[in-house]
Design an enzyme around this catalytic site. Structure first.
Site, PDB file in Angstrom:
ATOM      1  N   ASP A   1      69.394   6.584   4.327  1.00 49.18           N
ATOM      2  CA  ASP A   1      70.487   7.092   5.151  1.00 49.18           C
ATOM      3  C   ASP A   1      70.209   8.532   5.578  1.00 49.18           C
ATOM      4  O   ASP A   1      69.311   9.201   5.049  1.00 49.18           O
ATOM      5  CB  ASP A   1      71.782   7.011   4.317  1.00 49.18           C
ATOM      6  CG  ASP A   1      73.036   6.930   5.159  1.00 49.18           C
ATOM      7  OD1 ASP A   1      72.968   7.185   6.366  1.00 49.18           O
ATOM      8  OD2 ASP A   1      74.106   6.626   4.580  1.00 49.18           O
TER       9      ASP A   1
ATOM     10  N   ASP B   1      78.317   1.955  11.606  1.00 48.83           N
ATOM     11  CA  ASP B   1      79.301   1.869  10.519  1.00 48.83           C
ATOM     12  C   ASP B   1      80.495   1.039  10.940  1.00 48.83           C
ATOM     13  O   ASP B   1      81.296   0.625  10.105  1.00 48.83           O
ATOM     14  CB  ASP B   1      79.798   3.274  10.148  1.00 48.83           C
ATOM     15  CG  ASP B   1      78.874   3.934   9.147  1.00 48.83           C
ATOM     16  OD1 ASP B   1      78.062   3.224   8.530  1.00 48.83           O
ATOM     17  OD2 ASP B   1      78.966   5.164   8.984  1.00 48.83           O
TER      18      ASP B   1
HETATM   19  C1  DGJ Z   1      76.810   6.248   6.021  1.00 43.47           C
HETATM   20  C2  DGJ Z   1      76.319   4.849   6.169  1.00 43.47           C
HETATM   21  O1  DGJ Z   1      76.285   4.495   7.513  1.00 43.47           O
HETATM   22  C3  DGJ Z   1      77.182   3.918   5.350  1.00 43.47           C
HETATM   23  O2  DGJ Z   1      76.777   2.610   5.520  1.00 43.47           O
HETATM   24  C4  DGJ Z   1      77.127   4.323   3.898  1.00 43.47           C
HETATM   25  O3  DGJ Z   1      75.848   4.094   3.394  1.00 43.47           O
HETATM   26  C5  DGJ Z   1      77.508   5.771   3.756  1.00 43.47           C
HETATM   27  N1  DGJ Z   1      76.783   6.630   4.624  1.00 43.47           N
HETATM   28  C6  DGJ Z   1      77.311   6.230   2.340  1.00 43.47           C
HETATM   29  O4  DGJ Z   1      77.550   7.553   2.189  1.00 43.47           O
END
Ligand code: DGJ
Length: 745
Positions: free
Chosen positions: A477, A547
């Site tokens: 990430d 997301d």
């Molecule tokens: C952002 C990501 O897009 C999410 O899927 C998740 O992993 C969060 N970060 C975790 O902090």
């Protein structure tokens, strides 16, 4: 050889069965763009160059006796600034005397089979590639450039990159080094870009070209969700299936620019490369600088043809590793199920319930390290939080594997929180300007990946975690853009190298992990889909698309993303309702029917699902296991755009042998008093007969008459009054979706 040089006409013809790319050497040694488009026969003097002279005789020209020979109107392959061409230029260097004028001229060429890697950067590869290298030299600055052209035997694709080499004994500063430039003879195009923001990444935007410069870019340090490193130019009447379209993209994950300029003579110049803003690179004697590789696609089969070429290139010539052409494991990710609030017992309950439903991979997301009970702390401290996981990450990994699942882990290696051991010990490792307060993003700073010590440290620390937990999958990430750019490890005159050095450090870390853990499946992520680019596909063959996991939202996001990226690359999960990003509730079928067109998984707590949803999930996973290879690697065809009326969307996948296809149809809001829609399918074999559960159709009928949507949905809705003739049996309510499997008999 798919590349020929005609000594007499001094033209290079790069071609395969689909495309021709023709360039010539002008009398001043500049390289001219003659043609890029549908395949032409090789003929001597194939492109007689008749310049369309501008009205002015006073155009700047390199040869005094030939006032009509002017770069102002020439179509140039890698144009400089400063000698008569006033469009944007492809490159510029600053020399020791302060001059910014360059003038490269052709020296020699080499044609060979295969293709070299680009040091430290992603690059396309393959057995079916042929390369042309054009060697150019600038006498005054004593600099060489090599223009690389690569053609793949069976794709309508050219890739290009450039190498700068300083041969003189004075160093130069490269202040602009785009990866390619293409001059097209007219401007009758519309430009497509993929724009957005967090939660609505890669929405399609299309507008006609007009005189002047049109640009999308990133100066955020990564490719970004605001603009994707991609543009397409299409003719006004080009649609999904017919007409001309060019697609351009970059194998690069950092700051980019993508521009098109229409000039006063209605020529169009297109180019892409590293964003020159905040960029320069000092090149000492004997050193090389490589631009990222650019991809140029030509399609005369509409946007569909363009996308299919890009998908194929990405799958076969960019992605690497065990999962390159293999169905990706169905995963359960705990993020939306628990956020930071979990312990080993809770995770194992989720994992074992997921396993019962058919999952193949359990992914532990954010929150397993340091003291990370919220997002204000611990990034950089990649040590298991023993309060949550008292037996360590290795023990959890083993228990998950004992359940018969693969184990995956979330990391965010580029980041550090102020509240962390790492920041306390190495505050200078966070990007920031001395004596200035740093800016925050999600309470965190970005580590200085231009500093090799930082890369070594993170590599060693996280490698231990991977070894201990025996990870099968990693979600990498990256949750904030770069700001406050400065590295104490670079001298003042090299500070503008930072952004590119950051990306080189990032690629270096990825490559080291891949070498050490060659069987791990990496998925990239950046606050959802903020770093979805062809460069990353070389390291991580799938990316978290957004997301925003709401099924309706995902229609646009996945449809837009599919313009360039293959279905298999799009991480797409079924999440709980009401959806956490948009609070919308859709059925579990709707969500799954969207998510199956991707790297499929779930992002919810299976232990609290209703029995009905549990049954549905297990059926969905079983279905996906049967058809996953087709979903992920079949030919993806867009049928109805959700951008057109915001309500309807349809797409399909077809197997290579055309014997199986799956059609997906989505209707967001129901409308009263409608009849069943027909949709004309594509990509089938007209001579095959295809069976659904209850009907048989000819492939020719399906493609020419169409398929009746909602065909298998004839039951009267439960709450409709059968005696009331105003109640309408065609109406299935909001958020309707269906998947139709067609099998050749
Ligand atoms: C952002 C990501 O897009 C999410 O899927 C998740 O992993 C969060 N970060 C975790 O902090």
């Amino acid at each position: 050889m798919p590349i020929q040089f005609n000594e007499k006409t001094r033209e290079f013809h790069i071609f395969n069965n689909h495309i021709s790319y023709i360039i010539g050497i002008l009398k001043n040694g500049d390289i001219e763009q003659c043609y890029f488009g549908k395949k032409l026969r090789s003929r001597e003097g194939i492109t007689k160059r008749f310049y369309q002279f501008g009205p002015s005789n006073a155009a700047i020209c390199p040869i005094d006796s030939d006032i009509l020979f002017t770069p102002t109107v020439q179509r140039r392959e890698y144009p400089n600034y400063g000698t008569g061409d006033y469009h944007f230029c492809a490159y510029q260097t600053e020399q020791s005397n302060g001059s910014r004028i360059n003038n490269f001229s052709y020296r020699d060429y080499c044609i060979h089979k295969g293709k070299d890697k680009i040091p430290g950067m992603p690059a396309t590869y393959g057995d079916d590639v042929t390369t042309l290298e054009l060697y150019m030299h600038d006498e005054t600055s004593q600099t060489d450039i090599t223009l690389f052209y690569h053609i793949f035997d069976n794709l309508p694709v050219i890739t290009r990159s450039v190498r700068f080499t300083q041969v003189g004994d004075q160093s130069i500063n490269i202040t602009r080094a785009l990866s390619f430039c293409l001059d097209l003879p007219d401007s009758e195009y519309e430009m497509i870009t993929l724009n957005g923001a967090w939660g609505r990444e890669r929405y399609i935007d299309c507008s006609p070209l007009h005189q002047g410069i049109q640009e999308v870019n990133s100066n955020r340090g990564i490719s970004s969700s605001e603009h994707n490193p991609f543009i397409a130019l299409k003719r006004k009447d080009t649609n999904e299936d017919n007409g001309e379209a060019f697609g351009f993209s970059l194998l690069y994950s950092g700051n980019f620019t993508a521009l098109a300029e229409v000039d006063s003579y209605d020529k169009t110049r297109v180019a892409m490369g590293i964003n020159p803003f905040e960029f320069s690179w000092k090149l000492n004697t004997g050193e090389n600088f490589y631009t990222p590789e650019a991809v140029l696609v030509y399609s005369d089969e509409g946007l569909g043809g363009m996308s299919q070429a890009l998908h194929s290139l990405c799958q076969n010539n960019i992605m690497r590793g065990d999962y390159k052409l293999t169905r990706r494991p169905v995963l359960f990710n705990n993020w939306e199920a628990t956020y930071f609030n979990f312990d080993e017992e809770k995770l194992l309950k989720i994992a074992s319930s997921a396993k019962e439903l058919g999952a193949e991979l359990f992914v532990l997301d954010d929150g397993w390290f340091g003291k990370r009970d919220d997002d204000t702390t611990s990034l950089g401290d990649w040590f298991t939080d023993l309060n949550k996981l008292p037996n360590g990450i290795g023990s959890l990994g083993k228990k998950v594997k004992d359940l018969g699942l693969k184990f995956g882990l979330w990391i965010e290696p580029e980041m550090v929180n102020e509240k962390s051991k790492l920041f306390r010990e190495h505050p200078d490792w966070a990007i920031g300007v001395p004596n200035r307060k740093r800016s925050y993003g999600r309470h965190q700073f970005v580590l200085d990946f231009s500093n090799p010590d930082v890369i070594d440290y993170i590599f060693n620390l996280i490698s231990k975690v991977f070894e201990e937990s025996k990870v099968d999958y990693v979600k990498w990430d990256m949750n904030r853009y770069l700001s406050d750019i400065y590295s104490p490890t670079l001298p003042p005159n090299r500070q503008k190298e930072f952004f590119h050095r950051y990306i080189l450090g990032f690629y270096n870390l990825y490559e080291r992990f891949i070498e050490k853990f060659p069987h791990v499946l990496f998925e990239s992520c950046a606050s959802g889909g903020s770093r979805f680019d062809l460069g990353l596909m070389y390291y991580a063959p799938q990316a978290w698309t957004s997301d925003d996991t709401d099924g309706v939202e995902r229609l646009k996001i996945q449809y837009g993303t599919s313009l360039i990226y293959p279905i298999v690359s799009m991480g797409s999960h079924v999440s709980a309702v009401p959806n956490h990003q948009i609070l919308r509730s859709t059925s579990i079928d709707f969500r799954a029917n969207v998510a199956m067109f991707g790297a499929f998984g779930y992002e919810l707590d299976p232990t609290i699902l209703s029995d009905y949803d549990k049954l549905k999930v297990s059926q969905q996973i079983a279905f996906f296991k049967e058809y996953g290879q087709l979903f992920q690697y079949g030919t993806f065809i867009r049928l109805k755009s959700p951008f057109e009326n915001n309500n309807d969307c349809a797409w399909m996948v077809v197997s290579e042998d055309k014997k199986t296809a799956i059609v997906a149809n989505f209707k967001v809001l129901a409308r009263p008093n409608t009849i069943k829609d027909m949709i004309r399918l594509k990509g089938l074999n007209p001579n095959f007969d295809y069976a659904t559960e209850s009907f048989v159709f000819g492939g020719d009928e399906l493609m020419n008459i169409g398929f009746p949507l909602q065909l298998e949905f004839n039951e009267f809705p439960q709450n409709a009054d059968q005696n009331n003739s105003y109640s309408h049996s065609n109406n299935k309510g909001d958020f309707f979706s269906e998947l139709i499997v067609l099998k050749a008999k």
